[in-house]
Write an enzyme that holds these catalytic residues in place. Sequence first.
Site, PDB file in Angstrom:
ATOM      1  N   ASN A 186      23.432  16.359   8.990  1.00 50.05           N
ATOM      2  CA  ASN A 186      23.203  16.045  10.395  1.00 50.05           C
ATOM      3  C   ASN A 186      23.425  17.275  11.278  1.00 50.05           C
ATOM      4  OD1 ASN A 186      22.822  13.619  12.393  1.00 50.05           O
ATOM      5  ND2 ASN A 186      24.472  14.852  13.262  1.00 50.05           N
ATOM      6  N   ASP A 187      24.640  17.787  11.303  1.00 47.53           N
ATOM      7  CA  ASP A 187      24.952  18.883  12.217  1.00 47.53           C
ATOM      8  C   ASP A 187      24.129  20.132  11.934  1.00 47.53           C
ATOM      9  OD1 ASP A 187      26.904  17.290  13.419  1.00 47.53           O
ATOM     10  OD2 ASP A 187      28.406  17.896  11.950  1.00 47.53           O
ATOM     11  N   VAL A 188      23.839  20.405  10.666  1.00 47.08           N
ATOM     12  CA  VAL A 188      23.150  21.649  10.312  1.00 47.08           C
ATOM     13  C   VAL A 188      21.667  21.610  10.648  1.00 47.08           C
ATOM     14  CG1 VAL A 188      24.799  22.199   8.500  1.00 47.08           C
ATOM     15  CG2 VAL A 188      22.754  20.883   7.928  1.00 47.08           C
TER      16      VAL A 188
END
Length: 456
Positions: free
Chosen positions: A383-385
Site C-alpha cells: 500500500n504505502d510503497v
Amino acid sequence: MNQTWVQLAYLVAAVCFILALKGLSSPKFARRGNALGAVGATLAVVVTLVAEPLEHMTWILVAIALGTALGVPAARRVAMTAMPQLVALFNGVGGAAAAIVAIVEFLSSGQDESLWILAATAFTILVGSVSFSGSVITFLKLQGLMTSRPVVFPGMQVLLPITAIAAVGLGVAILPTESTALVFALAGVSLLLGVLFVLPVGGADVPIVISLLNAFTGLTVAASGFVLDNVLLLVAGTLVGASGTLLTRLMAQAMGRPLTGTLFGAFSGTSTLGGGTASDRPVRSLGPSDVAVMLGYASKVVIVPGYGLAVAQAQGTLKELVDLLSERGVEVTYAIHPVAGRMPGHMNVLLAEANVPYEQLKEMDEVNPELPTTDVVLVVGANDVVNPAARQPGTPISGMPIINVDQAQAVVFLKRSMRPGFAGIENELLFDEKTQLLFGDAKDSLSKTVTALKSL
C-alpha cells in the site's frame, strides 16, 4: 594452541564475514553469504574455546547449549511475517551481551585499565544498552503488543535530550572516578534512553530504526573487542556497524526523508503514523475470474509484493500464477521497493523462499520507466510503497520514492480490507477509475485466480 594458528584462524573467520556481507548484497548469493557468515562465527567460537585460558568452562558450555536450544527452534518455527521482530529481538540481545561483557570486564579489572579501555567500556555499556531497550520496543511495535503509532507524552521532547546528555555525562564521569555505581547508573539511564529513542517512531519508519539499531550493536561489538583485546570482535563489529550505517542511510533515502525526520518526526508531526481506520468510500471490485482474464490476455504484467503477501504466506501461489502467465507468453516481473515489508530485503527473502528466479526481480528505479507500457499491475498486499500521496506535500510519506503503478494501464489490488497501510494514511489510488480491488485472503484469491486462468 600456537598463537600463530589462532591468529590465522581469526583471519579466516574475518574473511568469511567479509564474503558473507558481499553475498548478502545480492539475492542470488544471499544464502551462500549467510552460510559463510555462520562458518566464520563457528570457527571463531571454537578457536576461542580451545585457545584461550577460559574460566568457568562448564557455565560457558551450558550457556551455549541453552542459547542453541532457544535460538534454533525460534528461528526455524517463526513465520515470515514475524521475521522482522525476531531480527529486532536478536539484534537487541547482541547489544545486551556486549554491554554485559563490558560491565563484567570492568568489575573484574576496571581499576587496572587504561583511560582508553575505560572509554571503550563506557561506550559499549551506553550504546549496547540503547540498542537492547530500543530493539525491545521495536519488537513490541512489530509484534502488535503495543501501538505502532508514535508514542509521545508531554515533556518528552525535553526529557529525551536530557537523558542523552545524562548518559554521556555518566560515561565521561566513569573515566576519572572508575566508580562501579556510575557504571550501573550508566546502564540504567542508557536503557531509558533506548526506550525514549524508539517510542516516537511509528508506522513505516520502523524498518529504518531496525537497521540503525543493528549498526549500534555492531559498534558495541567493535568496542567490546577493544576492551577484550580481541581483533576478530573488533573486525566483526566494525563490519556490522559500517554495513548497518550504510543500510540505514540507503533506507532513509528510499523513504525520501532525512534520518532526523524518521527518529524525531513525531515531535514536528512528520512521522509516519501507523494504524488507521478502514475507509467506507465506494470502490470498484471484481472476482478472481475477472483478474484471470485481465492477466491472461495482457502482454506485460508487473507484480508489486508487500507485507500482506507475507501475512497470507502466498508467495508459492503467486509464483504458480506467474509461471502460468509466462507459459502463455506474458512478460511478468516483480517490482521490489527498498522498504517494502517490515525489514530491509523482506520481499527478496520472501520470494526467494518460493524459488522465484532472481532475473524476475526488479528494483524500483529499474521498473518505474516500464510502467507506462505495462498492461496490468497486480499489487499483492502493498500500500504505502505505491501510494501517490508520497508526491504531495504535508503527508507522513511526502517525498518517499514510490513504485508508480498509477502510470500503468490498469491496476488490481489484492486486499483483505480497506484499512490503510502501515503508515496509517489512505491511498487515493484505490478509488481511481483504472483501479479494481479483489477482496479476501491473498493466498485464497490467488489460488482461485490460478484455477480460473487454467480454464481460459
